[in-house]
Design an enzyme around this catalytic site. Structure first.
Site, PDB file in Angstrom:
ATOM      1  N   GLU A 125       0.637  -1.345  -0.368  1.00  0.00           N
ATOM      2  CA  GLU A 125      -0.281   0.193  -0.120  1.00  0.00           C
ATOM      3  C   GLU A 125       1.260   1.685  -0.335  1.00  0.00           C
ATOM      4  OE1 GLU A 125      -2.502   3.010   0.079  1.00  0.00           O
ATOM      5  OE2 GLU A 125      -3.052   0.867  -0.771  1.00  0.00           O
ATOM      6  N   ALA A 129       4.036   0.291  -5.406  1.00  0.00           N
ATOM      7  CA  ALA A 129       4.714  -0.623  -6.806  1.00  0.00           C
ATOM      8  C   ALA A 129       4.696   0.707  -7.770  1.00  0.00           C
ATOM      9  CB  ALA A 129       3.583  -1.862  -6.783  1.00  0.00           C
ATOM     10  N   ASP A 176      -1.852   4.132 -11.116  1.00  0.00           N
ATOM     11  CA  ASP A 176      -0.467   3.447 -10.882  1.00  0.00           C
ATOM     12  C   ASP A 176      -0.848   2.091 -11.525  1.00  0.00           C
ATOM     13  OD1 ASP A 176       0.015   5.496  -9.427  1.00  0.00           O
ATOM     14  OD2 ASP A 176       0.461   4.900  -7.455  1.00  0.00           O
ATOM     15  N   ARG A 236     -26.635   9.192 -11.483  1.00  0.00           N
ATOM     16  CA  ARG A 236     -25.492  10.091 -11.844  1.00  0.00           C
ATOM     17  C   ARG A 236     -24.900  10.410 -12.922  1.00  0.00           C
ATOM     18  NH1 ARG A 236     -22.026   6.735  -7.467  1.00  0.00           N
ATOM     19  NH2 ARG A 236     -23.372   6.604  -5.588  1.00  0.00           N
ATOM     20  N   GLU A 268     -11.849  -0.899  -9.198  1.00  0.00           N
ATOM     21  CA  GLU A 268     -11.876   0.208 -10.086  1.00  0.00           C
ATOM     22  C   GLU A 268     -10.423   0.422 -10.740  1.00  0.00           C
ATOM     23  OE1 GLU A 268     -12.452   4.885 -10.265  1.00  0.00           O
ATOM     24  OE2 GLU A 268     -12.261   3.814  -8.122  1.00  0.00           O
TER      25      GLU A 268
END
Length: 602
Positions: free
Chosen positions: A180, A303, A371, A430, A569
């Site tokens: 992370e 990473a 990323d 939305r 995502e």
């Protein structure tokens, strides 16, 4: 897709806020305050400074003319996400007797708020900018003992998808490391409303809601303009109920027992809402489970590259830590990419869709910079729907942060423009609502509701600190008089009263109304009333890495890349042209678990 560089938008924000550290929030300029003999005057001093979600109030105790202790008296920062800022900055200040400390990655604005608050307090003790900046500079970068480590499965990203993948891989016999890049876990899951959609749940049964997997699939496909990968949508819908049971029975997640929410675009209420109406409950419980199972966590570890062997199999992940050491993580079995989207990377956003330029703030956490997209591109992974970027319609006009007080919309609140007129179905998609707001005067709108609606959702009390922060910043106003309500934001009073009269007649008597209203329908007649200013902000990127039904990453020829999985995502295809509310959490948990289980079996 080549030609752009990854943009760390949060770093620019850090620079902007760091500059403001030279300006005092108090009555006097820091440099004009004369210091006492020694460093500071002994005593207790209280001050505030703006954080990310509102003011941070601190108390500084000075003994022997220097910092003795620091206590946070009040704040509204997001738990878990900002915990490292509080846990690192204040002890460092106390130990080293300095306010000259680094910010914590992922909690930049919170860090700056703490530092500024302490400095504001010390101004009252005779402190000034010269004293603050001549102190020893403290950083939080720690060198790793081992630059090269080997595990069975390497998971990149510590949000809902990454944690779910890590748990499943570990439970299926793999030794797992989770990388992370921030100091805290959670990603966008943490700052979500904690809602996930599932058909045929006990909550639906208790509320006499008829639903089915097929209906959930149809709603999702229609919401995505049938641009979705139907096979992936079907898996999400079929596994959704099982995920809710897994969360409750194995992970220990609690849901609000009497709340079943219907997000825009869904034909029926099917969203369960985690306790607190935020994703904190999900992340805390997932992290606890992962740690109990023995997952290894490498925090503040970014990473940077996926490495293939001679046979084209992903076998390593290159990374770096805050000490700028280059690290290598070998994967005996496989790698799972769960790094989230690219909503906070302006350059990447515009490379795929020029519409989403710097006019848009974002609701996402600073780690959301694409990323995984960049790393996957370098090994020729395939991508889908990269131009599809979603905005959330009801956000804070000053920060872009999603407003949970504005969830009154789901209980029946209506949207009006500066002219006092309804202009959109408040429970539509939305993207449609967001575009509708952007088409109005000043590209903003006003959410209006009364006690009939407030007593159902209790949004101002459930999100009390956000409500107070909105009031303090003149973004929400409460009054018993509708005329007073209109005057607060210069909304056309006569038109607003006429709009409400017609709307209430539609609710009470079924009279015709010009603009459709689906979802919860309640009158706006009982005061006190509320009016809240809202704007859209970039919220979700539907496009990403192309995967198959097993969460395996596909290359440009639609062949699987051996040893590589992806979930959350960072992937594309599930939501098509538009994501329906509540589908993201279902998506990341379903495919996070699939990715983790399969990654362990390689």
């Amino acid at each position: 897709m080549k030609g752009w560089k990854k943009k760390t938008a949060w770093f620019l924000l850090l620079i902007l806020m760091a500059v403001t550290l030279g300006a005092c929030n108090g009555e006097e300029d820091i440099d004009e305050v004369e210091a006492p003999e020694g460093k500071y005057q002994d005593g207790e001093y209280v001050a505030t400074a703006p954080g990310h979600e509102g003011p941070i109030e601190v108390k500084v105790t000075v003994e022997n003319q220097d910092i003795a202790s620091i206590e946070v008296l009040d704040h509204n920062e997001t738990p878990v996400l900002t915990d490292p800022a509080f846990e690192k900055i204040m002890p460092a200040m106390e130990e080293h007797k300095t306010t000259n400390v680094d910010t914590v990655s992922g909690a930049t604005l919170t860090s700056l708020g703490i530092i500024r608050g302490v400095r504001n307090a010390l101004v009252e003790a005779g402190g000034n900018e010269e004293l603050f900046t001549e102190d020893e500079k403290i950083t939080f970068a720690e060198e790793a003992e081992n630059l090269e480590e080997t595990y069975d499965v390497v998971v990149i990203g510590g949000g809902g998808a990454g944690l779910s993948a890590a748990i499943e891989a570990q439970e299926n016999g793999a030794q797992v490391v989770l990388l992370e890049k921030m100091h805290a876990l959670g990603g966008n899951t943490l700052v979500s409303g904690g809602g996930l959609n599932a058909p045929n749940t006990e909550q639906q049964e208790r509320n006499d809601v008829e639903d089915s997997v097929d209906q959930f699939i149809e709603d999702t496909l229609e919401g995505g303009d049938h641009q979705n990968d139907e096979a992936l949508v079907s898996i999400m819908a079929e596994e959704a109920e099982g995920v809710t049971q897994w969360l409750q029975e194995e992970i220990g997640v609690n849901f609000i027992s009497d709340r079943l929410q219907q997000f825009g675009g869904h034909s029926v209420p099917r969203a369960l809402i985690a306790d607190g109406n935020k994703g904190v409950e999900l992340i805390e419980k997932l992290e606890e489970k992962a740690r109990d199972l023995g997952v290894t966590f490498k925090m503040a570890t970014e990473a940077t590259e996926l490495i293939m062997d001679d046979q084209g199999r992903v076998t390593e992940v290159k990374a770096k830590n805050e000490a700028e050491q280059e690290l290598t993580f070998h994967a005996n079995r496989s790698v799972v990419v769960a790094t989230g989207g690219f909503g906070d990377n302006l350059e990447m956003r515009q490379s795929f869709n020029e519409e989403y330029d710097d006019r848009y703030m974002t609701t996402v956490v600073p780690a959301t910079t694409g990323d995984g997209i960049s790393m996957a591109e370098e090994i020729e992974a395939n991508f889908v729907d990269m131009e599809e970027i979603q905005t959330y319609p009801t956000c804070n006009p000053q920060t872009g942060v999603i407003s949970y007080v504005a969830n009154s919309r789901f209980d029946g609140a209506i949207l009006v423009n500066q002219e006092g007129e309804r202009f959109i179905n408040e429970m539509g998609r939305r993207d449609t609502i967001s575009q509708g707001i952007l088409d109005q005067t000043d590209q903003q709108a006003y959410l209006i509701w009364g006690q009939e609606i407030e007593e159902v959702g209790n949004m101002t009390s459930l999100h009390e600190k956000e409500f107070q922060n909105l009031k303090d910043n003149d973004l929400i106003y409460q009054s018993d008089d509708l005329g007073d309500l209109a005057a607060k934001f210069d909304v056309e009073e006569e038109a607003l009263l006429e709009t409400l009269e017609e709307y209430n007649a539609f609710i009470q008597e079924g009279e015709a109304i010009d603009i459709e209203k689906t979802g919860s329908q309640r009158t706006v007649e009982e005061g006190p009333f509320y009016i809240q200013k809202v704007v859209p902000a970039v919220h979700h990127t539907m496009g990403g890495i192309k995967i198959n039904e097993n969460a395996q990453v596909l290359d440009v020829n639609d062949e699987r890349i051996e040893g590589l999985y992806a979930a959350g995502e960072v992937t594309g295809g599930i939501h098509g042209a538009n994501r329906l509310g509540g589908n993201a959490i279902t998506d990341i948990l379903v495919f996070g678990r699939i990715a983790g289980e399969n990654a362990a079996k390689e």
